[in-house]
Design a protein around this motif. Sequence first.
Motif, PDB file in Angstrom:
ATOM      1  N   GLN A   9      58.290 -48.082 -35.128  1.00  0.00           N
ATOM      2  CA  GLN A   9      57.833 -47.934 -33.753  1.00  0.00           C
ATOM      3  C   GLN A   9      58.515 -48.949 -32.850  1.00  0.00           C
ATOM      4  OE1 GLN A   9      55.889 -45.933 -32.143  1.00  0.00           O
ATOM      5  NE2 GLN A   9      54.265 -45.127 -33.431  1.00  0.00           N
ATOM      6  N   ALA A  10      58.967 -48.510 -31.677  1.00  0.00           N
ATOM      7  CA  ALA A  10      59.470 -49.463 -30.700  1.00  0.00           C
ATOM      8  C   ALA A  10      58.297 -50.308 -30.203  1.00  0.00           C
ATOM      9  CB  ALA A  10      60.112 -48.725 -29.537  1.00  0.00           C
ATOM     10  N   LEU A  11      58.567 -51.614 -30.016  1.00  0.00           N
ATOM     11  CA  LEU A  11      57.482 -52.513 -29.599  1.00  0.00           C
ATOM     12  C   LEU A  11      56.952 -52.147 -28.224  1.00  0.00           C
ATOM     13  CD1 LEU A  11      58.810 -55.979 -30.757  1.00  0.00           C
ATOM     14  CD2 LEU A  11      56.905 -54.694 -31.696  1.00  0.00           C
ATOM     15  N   THR A  12      57.830 -51.542 -27.411  1.00  0.00           N
ATOM     16  CA  THR A  12      57.425 -51.248 -26.045  1.00  0.00           C
ATOM     17  C   THR A  12      56.726 -49.894 -25.916  1.00  0.00           C
ATOM     18  OG1 THR A  12      59.676 -50.489 -25.747  1.00  0.00           O
ATOM     19  CG2 THR A  12      59.163 -52.650 -24.871  1.00  0.00           C
ATOM     20  N   ALA A  13      56.666 -49.138 -27.039  1.00  0.00           N
ATOM     21  CA  ALA A  13      56.022 -47.825 -26.977  1.00  0.00           C
ATOM     22  C   ALA A  13      54.553 -47.975 -26.583  1.00  0.00           C
ATOM     23  CB  ALA A  13      56.132 -47.124 -28.328  1.00  0.00           C
ATOM     24  N   ARG A  14      54.026 -46.929 -25.949  1.00  0.00           N
ATOM     25  CA  ARG A  14      52.645 -47.018 -25.447  1.00  0.00           C
ATOM     26  C   ARG A  14      51.629 -47.149 -26.574  1.00  0.00           C
ATOM     27  NH1 ARG A  14      51.320 -44.471 -20.219  1.00  0.00           N
ATOM     28  NH2 ARG A  14      49.390 -43.783 -21.128  1.00  0.00           N
ATOM     29  N   LEU A  15      50.614 -47.940 -26.296  1.00  0.00           N
ATOM     30  CA  LEU A  15      49.505 -48.027 -27.242  1.00  0.00           C
ATOM     31  C   LEU A  15      48.588 -46.837 -27.010  1.00  0.00           C
ATOM     32  CD1 LEU A  15      48.507 -51.795 -26.854  1.00  0.00           C
ATOM     33  CD2 LEU A  15      49.807 -50.784 -28.704  1.00  0.00           C
TER      34      LEU A  15
ATOM     35  N   ALA B  87      55.827 -60.650 -31.914  1.00  0.00           N
ATOM     36  CA  ALA B  87      56.607 -59.429 -32.100  1.00  0.00           C
ATOM     37  C   ALA B  87      56.284 -58.729 -33.417  1.00  0.00           C
ATOM     38  CB  ALA B  87      58.097 -59.751 -32.042  1.00  0.00           C
ATOM     39  N   MET B  88      55.189 -59.156 -34.063  1.00  0.00           N
ATOM     40  CA  MET B  88      54.855 -58.631 -35.383  1.00  0.00           C
ATOM     41  C   MET B  88      54.559 -57.134 -35.311  1.00  0.00           C
ATOM     42  SD  MET B  88      52.135 -60.434 -37.883  1.00  0.00           S
ATOM     43  CE  MET B  88      50.775 -60.126 -36.762  1.00  0.00           C
ATOM     44  N   SER B  89      53.828 -56.706 -34.293  1.00  0.00           N
ATOM     45  CA  SER B  89      53.477 -55.292 -34.171  1.00  0.00           C
ATOM     46  C   SER B  89      53.421 -54.930 -32.703  1.00  0.00           C
ATOM     47  CB  SER B  89      52.118 -55.019 -34.819  1.00  0.00           C
ATOM     48  OG  SER B  89      51.089 -55.495 -33.976  1.00  0.00           O
ATOM     49  N   ARG B  90      53.328 -53.634 -32.465  1.00  0.00           N
ATOM     50  CA  ARG B  90      53.227 -53.145 -31.095  1.00  0.00           C
ATOM     51  C   ARG B  90      51.973 -53.719 -30.426  1.00  0.00           C
ATOM     52  NH1 ARG B  90      52.486 -47.325 -29.577  1.00  0.00           N
ATOM     53  NH2 ARG B  90      51.310 -47.338 -31.499  1.00  0.00           N
ATOM     54  N   PHE B  91      50.906 -53.835 -31.219  1.00  0.00           N
ATOM     55  CA  PHE B  91      49.635 -54.324 -30.668  1.00  0.00           C
ATOM     56  C   PHE B  91      49.745 -55.797 -30.276  1.00  0.00           C
ATOM     57  CE2 PHE B  91      45.406 -56.193 -31.079  1.00  0.00           C
ATOM     58  CZ  PHE B  91      44.694 -55.367 -30.225  1.00  0.00           C
ATOM     59  N   THR B  92      50.221 -56.630 -31.214  1.00  0.00           N
ATOM     60  CA  THR B  92      50.320 -58.058 -30.888  1.00  0.00           C
ATOM     61  C   THR B  92      51.302 -58.269 -29.749  1.00  0.00           C
ATOM     62  OG1 THR B  92      51.997 -58.286 -32.604  1.00  0.00           O
ATOM     63  CG2 THR B  92      49.757 -58.888 -33.206  1.00  0.00           C
ATOM     64  N   TYR B  93      52.385 -57.479 -29.736  1.00  0.00           N
ATOM     65  CA  TYR B  93      53.393 -57.609 -28.682  1.00  0.00           C
ATOM     66  C   TYR B  93      52.772 -57.349 -27.314  1.00  0.00           C
ATOM     67  CZ  TYR B  93      57.453 -56.205 -25.861  1.00  0.00           C
ATOM     68  OH  TYR B  93      58.391 -56.061 -24.872  1.00  0.00           O
ATOM     69  N   GLN B  94      52.055 -56.228 -27.212  1.00  0.00           N
ATOM     70  CA  GLN B  94      51.538 -55.867 -25.892  1.00  0.00           C
ATOM     71  C   GLN B  94      50.311 -56.678 -25.502  1.00  0.00           C
ATOM     72  OE1 GLN B  94      51.566 -51.663 -25.080  1.00  0.00           O
ATOM     73  NE2 GLN B  94      53.520 -51.397 -26.102  1.00  0.00           N
ATOM     74  N   THR B  95      49.683 -57.298 -26.495  1.00  0.00           N
ATOM     75  CA  THR B  95      48.528 -58.143 -26.175  1.00  0.00           C
ATOM     76  C   THR B  95      48.971 -59.557 -25.814  1.00  0.00           C
ATOM     77  OG1 THR B  95      47.225 -56.889 -27.759  1.00  0.00           O
ATOM     78  CG2 THR B  95      46.295 -58.968 -27.014  1.00  0.00           C
ATOM     79  N   PHE B  96      49.867 -60.132 -26.613  1.00  0.00           N
ATOM     80  CA  PHE B  96      50.136 -61.564 -26.466  1.00  0.00           C
ATOM     81  C   PHE B  96      51.390 -61.910 -25.673  1.00  0.00           C
ATOM     82  CE2 PHE B  96      47.416 -61.387 -30.294  1.00  0.00           C
ATOM     83  CZ  PHE B  96      46.346 -62.071 -29.753  1.00  0.00           C
ATOM     84  N   LEU B  97      52.314 -60.953 -25.497  1.00  0.00           N
ATOM     85  CA  LEU B  97      53.503 -61.282 -24.707  1.00  0.00           C
ATOM     86  C   LEU B  97      53.132 -61.691 -23.276  1.00  0.00           C
ATOM     87  CD1 LEU B  97      56.551 -61.634 -24.632  1.00  0.00           C
ATOM     88  CD2 LEU B  97      56.747 -59.275 -23.860  1.00  0.00           C
ATOM     89  N   PRO B  98      52.215 -60.944 -22.617  1.00  0.00           N
ATOM     90  CA  PRO B  98      51.835 -61.384 -21.264  1.00  0.00           C
ATOM     91  C   PRO B  98      51.252 -62.797 -21.254  1.00  0.00           C
ATOM     92  CG  PRO B  98      51.018 -59.175 -21.691  1.00  0.00           C
ATOM     93  CD  PRO B  98      51.546 -59.686 -22.985  1.00  0.00           C
ATOM     94  N   VAL B  99      50.490 -63.138 -22.297  1.00  0.00           N
ATOM     95  CA  VAL B  99      49.908 -64.483 -22.374  1.00  0.00           C
ATOM     96  C   VAL B  99      51.018 -65.523 -22.505  1.00  0.00           C
ATOM     97  CG1 VAL B  99      48.338 -65.976 -23.654  1.00  0.00           C
ATOM     98  CG2 VAL B  99      47.843 -63.532 -23.460  1.00  0.00           C
ATOM     99  N   LEU B 100      51.986 -65.219 -23.377  1.00  0.00           N
ATOM    100  CA  LEU B 100      53.107 -66.124 -23.598  1.00  0.00           C
ATOM    101  C   LEU B 100      53.879 -66.348 -22.297  1.00  0.00           C
ATOM    102  CD1 LEU B 100      54.647 -67.558 -25.964  1.00  0.00           C
ATOM    103  CD2 LEU B 100      56.141 -65.580 -26.014  1.00  0.00           C
ATOM    104  N   LEU B 101      54.150 -65.250 -21.579  1.00  0.00           N
ATOM    105  CA  LEU B 101      54.912 -65.363 -20.336  1.00  0.00           C
ATOM    106  C   LEU B 101      54.119 -66.129 -19.282  1.00  0.00           C
ATOM    107  CD1 LEU B 101      56.559 -61.825 -20.128  1.00  0.00           C
ATOM    108  CD2 LEU B 101      57.616 -63.983 -20.776  1.00  0.00           C
ATOM    109  N   LEU B 102      52.802 -65.937 -19.296  1.00  0.00           N
ATOM    110  CA  LEU B 102      51.953 -66.657 -18.344  1.00  0.00           C
ATOM    111  C   LEU B 102      52.026 -68.161 -18.595  1.00  0.00           C
ATOM    112  CD1 LEU B 102      49.788 -65.860 -16.118  1.00  0.00           C
ATOM    113  CD2 LEU B 102      48.108 -66.491 -17.849  1.00  0.00           C
ATOM    114  N   LEU B 103      51.924 -68.534 -19.875  1.00  0.00           N
ATOM    115  CA  LEU B 103      51.999 -69.959 -20.221  1.00  0.00           C
ATOM    116  C   LEU B 103      53.366 -70.527 -19.859  1.00  0.00           C
ATOM    117  CD1 LEU B 103      50.169 -70.015 -23.669  1.00  0.00           C
ATOM    118  CD2 LEU B 103      49.367 -70.946 -21.508  1.00  0.00           C
ATOM    119  N   TYR B 104      54.422 -69.714 -20.092  1.00  0.00           N
ATOM    120  CA  TYR B 104      55.781 -70.132 -19.782  1.00  0.00           C
ATOM    121  C   TYR B 104      55.920 -70.397 -18.285  1.00  0.00           C
ATOM    122  CZ  TYR B 104      60.908 -70.038 -20.376  1.00  0.00           C
ATOM    123  OH  TYR B 104      62.235 -70.356 -20.433  1.00  0.00           O
TER     124      TYR B 104
END
Lengths: 265, 252, 278
Positions: A9-15, B87-104
């Motif tokens: 799965q692409a990481l950017t794909a929709r949840l 970047a472990m999974s789609r879920f962690t990516y979309q949950t924690f990347l915004p937090v990481l960027l905010l802290l940055y």
Amino acid sequence: MSAASAAGQALTARLTPAQRRASALVKLSALALLLIVWHFVTVTEIVSPFFLPKPADVLRNFIRIVGSGQAWPDLKVTLFEFAIAGPIALVAGGLVGFLVSLTRYGARVFEPIISSVYAIPIIIFYPISVMALGIGPESKIAHGALFGFFPICLNTIQGFSRVDPLLIRLAHSTGASQRQLFWRIMLPAAAPTILSGVRLGLMLCFLAIIGGETIASIEGIGHRVVWYAEGMQTGNMFAYIVFVVLVAVIMNAALSLLEFRKGRS
Amino acid sequence: MTPLSFRSPPPWVSRALVILLLLVLWEILGRMGSQLFFSPLSMVATSGVTIFADREVLEALRTTAWILAIGFGLSVCIGLVLGLAVAMSRFTYQTFLPVLLLLYAIPQITVLPIFVLYFGSGPASKIAFGVSHGLFPIAVSVVAGVQGIKPLLVTSAISMGATRWQIFRRITLPYLAPSLFTGMRLASTATLLGVLLAELYVSSGGVGHFTRRFGESFQPDKLYALIAALSLMAILINETMRMLERRFSRWT
Amino acid sequence: MTNETGRGAMAETLIKVEDVSHVFPAPDGGGEVIALEGIDIEIGRGEMVSLIGPSGCGKSTLLNVIGGMIAPSQGAALIGGARVRGPRPKEVAYIFQESALLPWATILDNIKVSLEFQKAPRATRDQVAREALKAVGLDAFATSYPHQLSGGMKQRAALARALSLRTDVLLMDEPFAALDEQTRMIFSEDLSRLLANERKTILLVTHSLAEAVFLSDRIFVFTSRPGRIKAVLEVDEPHPRSPAFMTSPKFNDLRNRLYELLRDEVLAAIGKDRQGLA
């Protein structure tokens, strides 16, 4: 349905909707947990209030500092410094970038020099500013302008050098004048890159001013944090840090807005 | 553009000439202007020899160097782990990347007094502050690197029976190597910035302390010499990192 | 459903698809898309089968169900009588539309890594990889990197990788789609020769009528979404097939029949899109 969506799965794909809800829940509960722990350790005084004030106290101090207008004089100084340093960085960076980009050869000679200098942590030049200009606003202005200069200049060079040669050939083939070539082709094509450099440069300029105020100053919002820190007023210091972070976030949002608007037109 | 009547030399020759010209200009302006704030190159060079013979300055350089090394090492380790976790999974990516960027996005300079409050005015706060600067470029680059992996490569590997570990070892790691080195280059500059900021602020040792001392006692020749040395060091680190980056991204 | 099954049913059955349906959530968020509905097929050992149909008819989905990459909503696929519950690296190899080669590794190393994934014995990997490269005529490029090869050569490398895995089944998901016409022709001829030499069971998803007729023993024609099997065409011509076959009346006849069968489905698929636009 391609095979790609089956396993890798692409990481950017929709949840999925359920995952999106879970994601929001994780973020909110992490924030809540943080506040609860903070509240708990301070209320029970496991951590001394000197090291970490209670969240409620930070909030109360914040409201007092912002509400009473106590923060205004310092903010005015910082914004004044920025209002001078920002345009200097903008004009100098843009102009040098433009002049260097007049010929492809110029860009190839100067770009590596400028980007090498950019690798130096510019903060080490700050003692020179202070030595020559004193601890008043002048040294912060010089430091901020220097910090902001580089990204603006480098992005201007990059923006101009990456204009599609096909566009330039097209313009030449239609008999466009040099002036038309610049205003109609080069500038619009380079604009997005230049503008993102302007955003970054102005933001760094602003942060450099706060940095300068933190290290050696007698006024400005950066200095006020230090002032509270040195006066051992941890509660006020935390509140004031929240204030400064907020100011920086607002500044960043304002600058991003500019890039977004200009980039689209 | 306009045809030149002579053949222009290769860019690096002109570049060297430009740098030489700047140095000459430095010398001339230094001799003309006030000697209180500015020193000609020749004086800076001779002072350079004397200050680097000074035991105290050498000690400060050594202190800053090891603080920088530890800070950078920690930045790489923590940033790599953090980036991989996000970047472990789609879920962690979309949950924690915004937090990481905010802290940055939080201007670290404003929280410097908190670092000093918690870590004291010794090396610990300088290391911590350096890490706070170096950590994010690494983490963000690692995330960007993993994000760039083509899903088809992973799908293909799974179809051939690859385990999670094999996918990490054979696909994720090599794929993110160039981004990691980009991140390391940015982080080396950022960590140095953080360490110097802390040294200038607490002013209790290290090179930052000496630049401040030379500045406040109006010794421009020594100040410039020290800054020139630091600048050369920064450029050298950056170029080394750039070389590594190119080496590991030959396939891209 | 016009069934023209002949030879395929006679041979020993290797792959069986039993009443497979698959539904996935629509990409725009609302509702579900029925990709496959009630698919029942049997494929014999050594058979070469094409799946052809309009875009979005679920042929790739069916391929992935057989390959164990997708668990179907209903029904099951069986290989050699055993139900498929996940990837079967020892029995099934894939070739995708893109070569999916690791860009930082040489062609030879790519194949060796694949053998490592498949848990092939370490000692034989190098030899197996070199033999596979030789089989597709790439032995001179063993130490080249993917970016140094043309699109056709990369797909050839992907074929070598699939062959090196020594599986009974080869699943090909539009492997020629990104190649130019001449390269596709040569590739098809190579594949036909391969079929004659080795008893591989191959499933090929394709959009090309000529390719399907030239390569297949049987062609499964899919309806537009939801994908069902509309017809099965048999191509009775021994492998290896020569380019001359392509100009024969038999070839043209089959190609025309295939086109007739597909035309309505493609029109239906386009019509649906048009309605969507209106």
